[in-house]
Design a protein around this motif. Structure first.
Motif, PDB file in Angstrom:
ATOM      1  N   ALA A   1     -35.400-106.646 -82.037  1.00  0.00           N
ATOM      2  CA  ALA A   1     -35.977-105.303 -82.066  1.00  0.00           C
ATOM      3  C   ALA A   1     -37.024-105.139 -80.971  1.00  0.00           C
ATOM      4  CB  ALA A   1     -36.565-105.002 -83.446  1.00  0.00           C
ATOM      5  N   GLY A   2     -37.679-106.231 -80.608  1.00  0.00           N
ATOM      6  CA  GLY A   2     -38.591-106.216 -79.473  1.00  0.00           C
ATOM      7  C   GLY A   2     -39.903-105.510 -79.692  1.00  0.00           C
ATOM      8  N   LEU A   3     -40.394-105.528 -80.930  1.00  0.00           N
ATOM      9  CA  LEU A   3     -41.667-104.857 -81.219  1.00  0.00           C
ATOM     10  C   LEU A   3     -42.797-105.870 -81.309  1.00  0.00           C
ATOM     11  CD1 LEU A   3     -40.443-102.364 -83.934  1.00  0.00           C
ATOM     12  CD2 LEU A   3     -41.030-101.846 -81.568  1.00  0.00           C
ATOM     13  N   PRO A   4     -43.988-105.467 -80.897  1.00  0.00           N
ATOM     14  CA  PRO A   4     -45.132-106.355 -81.042  1.00  0.00           C
ATOM     15  C   PRO A   4     -45.311-106.764 -82.504  1.00  0.00           C
ATOM     16  CG  PRO A   4     -45.716-104.409 -79.743  1.00  0.00           C
ATOM     17  CD  PRO A   4     -44.333-104.184 -80.300  1.00  0.00           C
ATOM     18  N   GLY A   5     -45.601-108.010 -82.717  1.00  0.00           N
ATOM     19  CA  GLY A   5     -45.800-108.517 -84.063  1.00  0.00           C
ATOM     20  C   GLY A   5     -44.512-108.724 -84.833  1.00  0.00           C
ATOM     21  N   GLY A   6     -43.373-108.470 -84.201  1.00  0.00           N
ATOM     22  CA  GLY A   6     -42.084-108.693 -84.851  1.00  0.00           C
ATOM     23  C   GLY A   6     -41.766-107.714 -85.967  1.00  0.00           C
ATOM     24  N   SER A   7     -42.276-106.506 -85.882  1.00  0.00           N
ATOM     25  CA  SER A   7     -42.016-105.525 -86.932  1.00  0.00           C
ATOM     26  C   SER A   7     -40.527-105.231 -87.051  1.00  0.00           C
ATOM     27  CB  SER A   7     -42.760-104.220 -86.636  1.00  0.00           C
ATOM     28  OG  SER A   7     -42.409-103.231 -87.582  1.00  0.00           O
ATOM     29  N   ALA A   8     -40.088-104.986 -88.277  1.00  0.00           N
ATOM     30  CA  ALA A   8     -38.715-104.562 -88.545  1.00  0.00           C
ATOM     31  C   ALA A   8     -38.714-103.197 -89.234  1.00  0.00           C
ATOM     32  CB  ALA A   8     -38.011-105.600 -89.418  1.00  0.00           C
ATOM     33  N   ARG A   9     -39.843-102.509 -89.168  1.00  0.00           N
ATOM     34  CA  ARG A   9     -39.949-101.185 -89.805  1.00  0.00           C
ATOM     35  C   ARG A   9     -39.211-100.145 -88.976  1.00  0.00           C
ATOM     36  NH1 ARG A   9     -44.804 -98.809 -89.949  1.00  0.00           N
ATOM     37  NH2 ARG A   9     -44.128 -97.447 -91.632  1.00  0.00           N
ATOM     38  N   CYS A  10     -38.439 -99.341 -89.641  1.00  0.00           N
ATOM     39  CA  CYS A  10     -37.697 -98.263 -89.000  1.00  0.00           C
ATOM     40  C   CYS A  10     -38.633 -97.360 -88.199  1.00  0.00           C
ATOM     41  CB  CYS A  10     -36.938 -97.465 -90.060  1.00  0.00           C
ATOM     42  SG  CYS A  10     -35.983 -96.079 -89.434  1.00  0.00           S
ATOM     43  N   ALA A  11     -39.724 -96.948 -88.785  1.00  0.00           N
ATOM     44  CA  ALA A  11     -40.654 -96.039 -88.116  1.00  0.00           C
ATOM     45  C   ALA A  11     -41.210 -96.651 -86.834  1.00  0.00           C
ATOM     46  CB  ALA A  11     -41.789 -95.649 -89.063  1.00  0.00           C
ATOM     47  N   ASP A  12     -41.493 -97.949 -86.854  1.00  0.00           N
ATOM     48  CA  ASP A  12     -42.021 -98.614 -85.662  1.00  0.00           C
ATOM     49  C   ASP A  12     -40.979 -98.643 -84.547  1.00  0.00           C
ATOM     50  OD1 ASP A  12     -44.353 -99.032 -87.097  1.00  0.00           O
ATOM     51  OD2 ASP A  12     -43.888-101.135 -87.552  1.00  0.00           O
TER      52      ASP A  12
ATOM     53  N   LEU B   1     -38.445 -96.505 -84.210  1.00  0.00           N
ATOM     54  CA  LEU B   1     -38.275 -95.132 -83.733  1.00  0.00           C
ATOM     55  C   LEU B   1     -39.439 -94.688 -82.854  1.00  0.00           C
ATOM     56  CD1 LEU B   1     -36.826 -93.415 -86.928  1.00  0.00           C
ATOM     57  CD2 LEU B   1     -35.596 -94.038 -84.832  1.00  0.00           C
ATOM     58  N   GLU B   2     -40.656 -95.091 -83.224  1.00  0.00           N
ATOM     59  CA  GLU B   2     -41.825 -94.723 -82.428  1.00  0.00           C
ATOM     60  C   GLU B   2     -41.775 -95.362 -81.046  1.00  0.00           C
ATOM     61  OE1 GLU B   2     -46.572 -95.562 -82.492  1.00  0.00           O
ATOM     62  OE2 GLU B   2     -45.649 -95.000 -84.403  1.00  0.00           O
ATOM     63  N   ALA B   3     -41.351 -96.616 -80.995  1.00  0.00           N
ATOM     64  CA  ALA B   3     -41.319 -97.340 -79.722  1.00  0.00           C
ATOM     65  C   ALA B   3     -40.148 -96.926 -78.832  1.00  0.00           C
ATOM     66  CB  ALA B   3     -41.275 -98.845 -79.985  1.00  0.00           C
ATOM     67  N   PHE B   4     -38.988 -96.665 -79.440  1.00  0.00           N
ATOM     68  CA  PHE B   4     -37.778 -96.470 -78.641  1.00  0.00           C
ATOM     69  C   PHE B   4     -37.051 -95.158 -78.906  1.00  0.00           C
ATOM     70  CE2 PHE B   4     -38.172-101.086 -79.445  1.00  0.00           C
ATOM     71  CZ  PHE B   4     -38.372-101.517 -78.148  1.00  0.00           C
ATOM     72  N   GLY B   5     -37.404 -94.464 -79.961  1.00  0.00           N
ATOM     73  CA  GLY B   5     -36.633 -93.290 -80.348  1.00  0.00           C
ATOM     74  C   GLY B   5     -35.299 -93.729 -80.936  1.00  0.00           C
ATOM     75  N   LYS B   6     -34.450 -92.774 -81.220  1.00  0.00           N
ATOM     76  CA  LYS B   6     -33.154 -93.091 -81.842  1.00  0.00           C
ATOM     77  C   LYS B   6     -32.183 -93.738 -80.873  1.00  0.00           C
ATOM     78  CE  LYS B   6     -32.940 -90.050 -85.751  1.00  0.00           C
ATOM     79  NZ  LYS B   6     -32.054 -89.274 -86.571  1.00  0.00           N
TER      80      LYS B   6
END
Length: 153
Positions: A102-113, A115-120
């Motif tokens: 998913a490539g988010l800081p902190g390894g988040s797997a939250r849908c909202a995170d 979508l916020e980082a990459f959009g749909k």
């Protein structure tokens, strides 16, 4: 402007999405198709873990669908059967891989995170990647993804 060509798999994902299926439902619909089955009840149930459960505030539906996909092939489905001996480690492997993918800081797997980082725009790629990774995990553990377990009567 860069263009890219969709392969058959991407076109199938886009078609299912256009029909109103969500990430988790698409993954299991692909498994049902792969095993020559239909199960509308299962697809309806998966609607409960789609779109991050609560409109994006919880775990990504692609990861939840991937976990359900592993369960479809390796989980306990009837009172006289057990789950595959390494089912829980397969789930851990998928979740760890997803957090990195998913490539988010902190390894988040939250849908909202996500979508916020990459959009749909990231969603179809994640669904495809989850499918490929889950199939790899199943095959590495000797599970026949074409046959699957029998559905209860």
């Amino acid at each position: 402007m860069e263009t890219f060509e969709m392969d058959d798999f991407q076109m199938r994902l886009a078609s299912l999405s256009a029909e109103g299926y969500h990430c988790s439902q698409i993954l299991l619909l692909l498994a049902l198709e792969r095993t020559g089955r239909e199960n509308p009840d299962l697809l309806r149930a998966l609607g409960g873990v789609s779109r991050g459960v609560a409109e994006g505030s919880e775990t990504c539906g692609a990861l939840l669908g991937g976990a359900c996909l592993l369960g479809f092939y390796a989980g306990k489905g009837q009172s006289d059967e057990g789950e595959h001996p390494v089912f829980r480690s397969m789930l851990r492997d998928l979740a760890e891989w997803f957090r990195a993918e998913a490539g988010l800081p902190g390894g988040s797997a939250r849908c909202a995170d996500i979508l916020e980082a990459f959009g749909k725009t990231r969603c179809p790629m994640l669904v495809r990647s989850v499918w490929v990774k889950a199939m790899e995990i199943l095959e590495e553990n000797g599970i026949d993804t074409l046959e699957g377990r029998p559905l209860p009567e």
